[in-house]
Scaffold this motif. Structure first.
Motif, PDB file in Angstrom:
ATOM      1  N   ALA A  42       1.716  51.802  54.166  1.00  0.00           N
ATOM      2  CA  ALA A  42       2.168  50.800  54.537  1.00  0.00           C
ATOM      3  C   ALA A  42       1.789  50.342  55.873  1.00  0.00           C
ATOM      4  N   ILE A  43       1.298  48.866  55.821  1.00  0.00           N
ATOM      5  CA  ILE A  43       0.768  48.549  57.319  1.00  0.00           C
ATOM      6  C   ILE A  43       1.695  47.414  57.594  1.00  0.00           C
ATOM      7  N   GLU A  44       2.278  47.395  58.834  1.00  0.00           N
ATOM      8  CA  GLU A  44       3.068  46.226  59.339  1.00  0.00           C
ATOM      9  C   GLU A  44       1.957  45.485  60.395  1.00  0.00           C
ATOM     10  N   LEU A  71       1.423  52.379  59.552  1.00  0.00           N
ATOM     11  CA  LEU A  71       0.623  52.086  60.620  1.00  0.00           C
ATOM     12  C   LEU A  71       1.232  50.592  60.988  1.00  0.00           C
ATOM     13  N   VAL A  72       1.136  50.381  62.400  1.00  0.00           N
ATOM     14  CA  VAL A  72       1.248  49.192  62.906  1.00  0.00           C
ATOM     15  C   VAL A  72       0.047  48.666  63.185  1.00  0.00           C
ATOM     16  N   ALA A  73      -0.445  47.652  62.685  1.00  0.00           N
ATOM     17  CA  ALA A  73      -1.693  46.806  63.233  1.00  0.00           C
ATOM     18  C   ALA A  73      -2.002  45.705  63.960  1.00  0.00           C
ATOM     19  N   HIS A  74      -2.341  45.981  65.272  1.00  0.00           N
ATOM     20  CA  HIS A  74      -2.280  44.952  66.355  1.00  0.00           C
ATOM     21  C   HIS A  74      -3.706  44.140  66.189  1.00  0.00           C
ATOM     22  N   VAL A  83      -9.250  52.839  57.203  1.00  0.00           N
ATOM     23  CA  VAL A  83      -9.973  52.831  56.074  1.00  0.00           C
ATOM     24  C   VAL A  83     -11.083  53.835  55.987  1.00  0.00           C
ATOM     25  N   GLU A  84     -11.420  54.036  57.301  1.00  0.00           N
ATOM     26  CA  GLU A  84     -12.634  54.923  57.452  1.00  0.00           C
ATOM     27  C   GLU A  84     -12.391  56.366  57.846  1.00  0.00           C
ATOM     28  N   GLY A  85     -10.806  56.462  57.875  1.00  0.00           N
ATOM     29  CA  GLY A  85     -10.353  57.924  57.899  1.00  0.00           C
ATOM     30  C   GLY A  85     -10.266  58.461  59.448  1.00  0.00           C
ATOM     31  N   GLU A  86     -10.334  57.535  60.369  1.00  0.00           N
ATOM     32  CA  GLU A  86     -10.051  57.881  61.801  1.00  0.00           C
ATOM     33  C   GLU A  86      -8.579  57.948  62.187  1.00  0.00           C
ATOM     34  N   ASN A  87      -7.685  57.320  61.463  1.00  0.00           N
ATOM     35  CA  ASN A  87      -6.225  57.379  61.826  1.00  0.00           C
ATOM     36  C   ASN A  87      -5.412  58.510  61.407  1.00  0.00           C
TER      37      ASN A  87
END
Length: 87
Positions: A42-44, A71-74, A83-87
């Protein structure tokens, strides 16, 4: 490849009745996704400096409690890191 669905969770203004009908579910993230390995995401999406409402925070916490990714995407970079797996 991620499967992504954009959620339009907004209320409706009924002009004839001069009435606003709120959304059914408050706090649902803007983007609901399924990762390539089947994990729920889920991305806000928020403008830089934007903050979650209490309903949005509750929704994202519930996703995390059920082993999903929230994830909260700013910025687009926030999503790219996910997407690249860094989170």
């Amino acid at each position: 490849k991620f499967r992504v669905v954009k959620i339009n969770n907004v209320g409706i203004y009924v002009k004839a009745r001069d009435r606003y009908i709120p959304p059914r579910e408050k706090g649902i993230a803007d983007l609901l996704c399924c990762s390539p390995d089947g994990q729920f995401v889920a991305i806000e999406v928020k403008l830089p400096g934007g903050h979650l409402t209490s309903h949005q925070a509750e929704f994202l916490n519930e996703i995390k409690q059920h082993n999903g990714i929230a994830l909260v995407a700013h910025s687009l970079d926030d999503v790219i890191r996910l997407v690249e797996g860094e989170n």
